[in-house]
Structure formats: C-alpha cells, structure tokens
Design an enzyme around this catalytic site. Structure first.
Site, short mmCIF file in Angstrom:
data_model
loop_
_atom_site.label_atom_id
_atom_site.label_comp_id
_atom_site.label_asym_id
_atom_site.label_seq_id
_atom_site.Cartn_x
_atom_site.Cartn_y
_atom_site.Cartn_z
NE ARG A 1 44.46 5.97 1.39
CZ ARG A 1 44.86 6.97 2.14
NH1 ARG A 1 44.22 8.14 2.08
NH2 ARG A 1 45.88 6.84 2.95
CE1 TYR B 1 45.49 -3.70 -1.14
CE2 TYR B 1 47.59 -4.73 -1.65
CZ TYR B 1 46.24 -4.56 -1.90
OH TYR B 1 45.66 -5.26 -2.93
CD GLU B 2 47.80 1.62 -1.87
OE1 GLU B 2 48.08 2.79 -1.54
OE2 GLU B 2 48.57 0.91 -2.51
N GLY B 3 46.66 2.35 3.32
CA GLY B 3 46.09 2.96 4.52
C GLY B 3 45.20 1.97 5.23
CD GLN C 1 41.70 4.55 4.11
OE1 GLN C 1 41.05 5.45 3.59
NE2 GLN C 1 43.00 4.41 3.90
#
Length: 591
Positions: free
Chosen positions: A294, A434-436, A441
């Site tokens: 992230r 991506y990555e949340g 977030q």
C-alpha cells in the site's frame, strides 16, 4: 514519446534540508551524506531514463502473452530486468546477511520513485518481490529464510501475493482456496486466484507465490485463513530447483493500463505449499506484505503524476496557441506558448504542488518506517499505521486526477496514443483500485485507525501539526503556511470529533464521510509537508546555501498549495457533517 528526468535536486532538498537525514538518530542514516545520496539517485535516474523509460511505450503496445503455459513479457523487459538485477538495484534495503546492501527503506523509496515514473508496469515485478521477501523475513522459519530470501533479494526468483478470487475481493472471508495437510508437513493447495500481478513471466527462473488459503480447523471467515509459500518450481534440499509444481497461469488479463505487467488468473491444482507463519493466522502475515504494498502504491500515485507533469510542462512551454491577454509574449512568432495562459498555469501549479508535496509525505513516511523498524519506536509505528490509508488512498486519487490534468494540457493531442500521455492516465487508474480499493482505505482509516490504541496515533499526529505551527510564532514569512495549516488541522479534528459523537448510534454517518475524511487528512498532511519545506527553503536562503531560484520556486509553489488547495478541507468537513441522510436517502431499488 515523453522523456523522463529524475527530480534529483528535489529529492536531495527533501533528504538534506527538510528531513536532515544525516543528522537523524536512526541507525544507518548517518551514512546518508549528500554526496552518497546524490550519487545513488543520479545513477538511479540514469537507469530510469535510459533503460526503463524507453520500454514504457513498448510494454504498453505489446503487453504480455500466454504461450504454452509461459507468459512472454514485452521486448526488452528480460534484458532490462537482468541489468537491474546485476546493478544491485533490487537489493538496496535488504539485510546484508541475505545479500542486500542494508540501506534504509527511505533510499529504497527514493530510488523506487524514479523507476515507477519511468515504467510503472516493469517495476511491478521487483516491487512485489520486495514485499514477498519482507513477509518471509518477518514470519518465516530460519530454513525458509535461508531458502527463499537470498534469491528474492537478488531477484533471481520473484514473488507474488495471491489473495483475490472470483467470488471475493475485499471480503476474504468468502475464500474457497483450500490447504490440505500432508504427512510430510507440507500442504496441498487447491483453488483459483485472480488479478495476480507477475503470476507468470519469463524474467526469473522461479516464482515464489504467497497464497492465502483455508486449512482445516480454522473456522469460518478470515480467522480460518493461513498463508503458504507455493513455489512455481519446487526447491530441492540443496537449494537447487526441482520439479514443476501443480500450478499454472490460466489466463493473462487484458487491462486498461499497465499492459507490461502480467496480471494472471492462477490455478492451484493440488500444488505443494509450505505454511508461512502461524496456522490460521495468515492475515497477520499477509498484512506485512499488504501494508508495504500500500505504501508502494501510494508512491505510484505521485510518481506517475510526476512523469505526466514533466510531459505537460514541456508541452506547455513549446506549444504555440493563442496570445496572452496581457499582450504578446512571443511577438516574433505566430502565437504565444500555452504556458502564458492563467488556466494552464493553474493546472501546472496544481500538478507541481501535489507531486512535490506527496513526495515529501512519502519520504517522511519512509523515515517513520525506518524509525519504527530500526529503533523500535512505537509512536512512529502508530503514526505511519494511521497514515498508510492516506498515503495509499489520497495519493492515488490525486495522482490519477493530476495525470488527467496533464493530459488536458495537451488538448486533443492528449487523447492520441502517439503522444504517450494517455498511457499515464491509464496506468495511474489501477493504483486507486489494487491493494485495497480507495473506498476500503477510507473505511479502514475511519473505522479502525482513528480509534487504534485508544486514539494515541491520531493525537500524536495532531501534536506534530500543533508543534510545527507553534515553532513559527512571530515569523511573518511563515504565516501564509502556518495559519492555513492551523485552520485545516482544526477542521480535521472537528471531523474526527463528529465521527466519535455519531459512530456508535449512527455508524452510517461516519462511514458516509469516510472518503471525505481521507482527503481532508491527505490535504492536512501535504500542508504539513509544505510548511516544513517552506521553513527549510527560507533557512537555506538566509544562509546563502543552494540554488536561490529553486528555493524561491519551492516557496511559491507551497504558497499556491496553501492558498488554493488546502481550503478543500472546509468542503470535506461540510460534507462529513451532513451525516448519512443525504447518502442513504434513496432505497436500493431506486438506483
């Protein structure tokens, strides 16, 4: 195609004037003198500009192809990856005992920016490997570390993270991939994973997949998930490569951007896997990799915007279009350059002030990580954990918006693929997902991070801002920075108090304002960074150090951000305080 020049002067200003790294008490920072960091960053910039940037359009045009179970990367990628590996660039901050150079994470971040700006898709291969390596270092056995870490550090092998499945993305409790224990202590991994970056490729001799799966006895939901090391090629006891594991890439996705990055659908068909960390505690182990990823994605947000800004600024200086309203600025030519027009100047200033502020925010975040890891500083760890969703979510939202602004400077030519600027827009878009995804977030920030550890990290952050403002009492030159920052910080505190007052009785009221709070916090963070940069620039000018024109431009850019961008905090606060009613008023079937 757009060129790229690494912003070494700006990085050096941050490292030595703002952060004053060589004076810091963090182990390893004493070695980061100006000549050393300049040499590293200059060479990284050369590699980025000469080796990686020319392959950016190649990767975009060619993409990756799946042939007989092997993914072929675009022309030139294999040679460039071998060159990067040979130069030691993949091992900058890895532990010396595993073949790394032992530099602070801060230097990895600075170098990584240049590589992302030059070729985001290419950098995905080594970036994910870095995360996999960190996860094994944090949670692996001594034998696992000895087997995998040196080869991941060198990128002779690369790494991946396997979370998402067709039926579950954010909600990992719906996962179906299974891990069946075997008599020899290994597990048989069966299931399908999607959106796996670098899941299959021809750049390295082996690929080490970190795979989340459910093992027996773990119960339902995420509590039953474990993390496994599942290599593409099995590793023999002597470290040599053995038979092909029972896994394969079923498909390479055709995506909006980052075409040079192989995004694969992976099938695990009874593949041999080895438990990483504790059984049924896989999320804890995977979060080591996810949190690092992230931060890296937050860096991608502004790094791609930097490349797009460079292209837009060059075009605005060169493209002749119309006359300045105050009189011709290029009287010998048929028209004036675009850059004379106030709205073009506004756009460029928004891009420039975001990119430079985000760079400072990211570098500061990297120092907090180094402080937490190298000194065991719990306060630093708490603050960077609080701000990780902001670094990721705010910077990628704004990075995409700034790439679009850069494209707009080109007008119709920005929509034509030949200019190359549309690639920045397409590539930047994935970083918001991506990555949340960024909405997640924001929920994490409001739902978990604000209340973490009894609210100590957020209070520590507010104290940092308060101390920065107070340090400049009576300095008229700093008032254009401190007064807006003080106001914005109070607005952020007011929003946090609104959440605290309403979260328990009407949780929707807090969650409906989460994205606004994420952006409010991001603006405050950049305001804090611009205040620190202005202070450092004024001090250097007072002492007769550095390039005066550069320092004066830094102050002017910061004043623009404080006057024109930071007031967005008031808008975000107003939205937050409307609560959930305007958001939730329509029934679901009315959409």
């Amino acid at each position: 195609m757009p060129g790229y020049t690494a912003p070494v002067k700006d990085m050096q200003f941050l490292l030595h004037d703002v952060l004053q790294v060589s004076k810091a008490d963090i182990p390893g920072y004493g070695d980061l003198d100006e000549s050393f960091t300049e040499a590293v960053l200059t060479e990284a910039g050369r590699v980025a500009a000469d080796l990686l940037a020319p392959l950016n359009a190649v990767g975009d045009h060619e993409g990756c192809t799946l042939e007989n179970g092997v993914v072929r990367t675009p022309a030139g990628f294999r040679e460039a990856f071998a060159s990067l590996r040979a130069g030691g660039w993949t091992a900058l901050d890895a532990p010396v005992e595993f073949g790394g150079q032992g530099l602070p994470y801060l230097m990895h971040s600075a170098v990584n920016e240049t590589f992302v700006s030059a070729n985001m898709a290419f950098n995905m291969y080594q970036g994910l490997t870095h995360g996999a390596c960190s996860a094994i270092l944090a949670h692996g056995t001594d034998a696992q570390k000895a087997t995998y870490v040196p080869r991941l550090v060198s990128c002779d092998w690369t790494g991946t993270m396997n979370l998402t499945e067709p039926q579950c993305g954010t909600d990992l409790g719906l996962m179906r991939t299974r891990a069946e224990p075997q008599a020899d202590g290994s597990y048989r991994i069966t299931g399908q994973k999607i959106f796996i970056s670098a899941g299959e490729h021809d750049l390295a001799e082996n690929i080490v997949h970190l795979v989340l799966a459910k093992a027996p006895g773990g119960g339902e939901g995420t509590k039953g998930i474990s993390l496994f090391i599942v290599p593409k090629l099995l590793v023999n006891p002597d470290g040599s490569l053995g038979a092909r594991n029972a896994l394969r890439a079923e498909r390479v996705e055709h995506k909006m951007g980052i075409h040079g990055s192989a995004t694969c659908v992976m099938a695990y068909e009874g593949a041999t896997g080895y438990l990483l960390g504790e059984l049924h505690k896989g999320m804890k182990a995977m979060f080591t990799m996810m949190n690092e990823a992230r931060l890296g994605v937050g860096l991608q947000g502004y790094a791609v915007a930097e490349a797009a800004y460079q292209a837009a600024a060059t075009y605005a200086r060169d493209r002749l279009q119309g006359r300045a309203v105050t009189g011709a600025q290029n009287p010998s030519g048929p028209a004036d350059p675009l850059i004379v027009h106030p709205d073009i100047r506004r756009s460029l200033m928004e891009q420039k002030s975001f990119v430079e502020g985000a760079r400072a925010f990211t570098f500061w975040g990297a120092t907090l990580i180094d402080r937490a890891h190298r000194l065991g500083d719990d306060t630093a760890d708490g603050i960077v954990s609080l701000l990780t969703p902001v670094l990721k979510g705010f910077q990628t939202d704004m990075g995409f918006a700034m790439a679009v602004q850069a494209q707009q400077v080109f007008g119709g030519h920005g929509y034509i693929e030949d200019t190359g600027v549309s690639q920045f827009v397409r590539d930047a878009r994935i970083a918001m997902i991506y990555e949340g995804a960024n909405g997640v977030q924001a929920l994490d920030l409001v739902g978990r991070k604000l209340a973490a550890d009894g609210g100590k990290p957020v209070m520590a952050f507010f104290d940092l801002v308060k101390s920065e403002v107070k340090a400049h009492d009576g300095d008229a030159r700093m008032q254009p920075f401190t007064e807006p920052l003080k106001t914005a910080s109070k607005q952020m505190q007011q929003a946090a108090m609104f959440f605290m007052a309403n979260a328990m009785k009407t949780p929707d009221a807090a969650l409906a304002g989460s994205t606004d709070f994420l952006h409010l916090a991001g603006h405050v963070c950049l305001g804090l960074m611009w205040t620190r940069m202005a202070k450092a620039a004024h001090q250097a000018l007072d002492e007769g150090r550095g390039d005066a024109a550069f320092l004066q431009a830094k102050i002017a850019t910061g004043r623009f951000f404080m006057a024109r961008q930071l007031p967005a905090c008031a808008l975000h606060l107003a939205r937050i305080e409307t609560g959930a009613d305007p958001v939730m008023a329509l029934p679901a079937d009315a959409f």
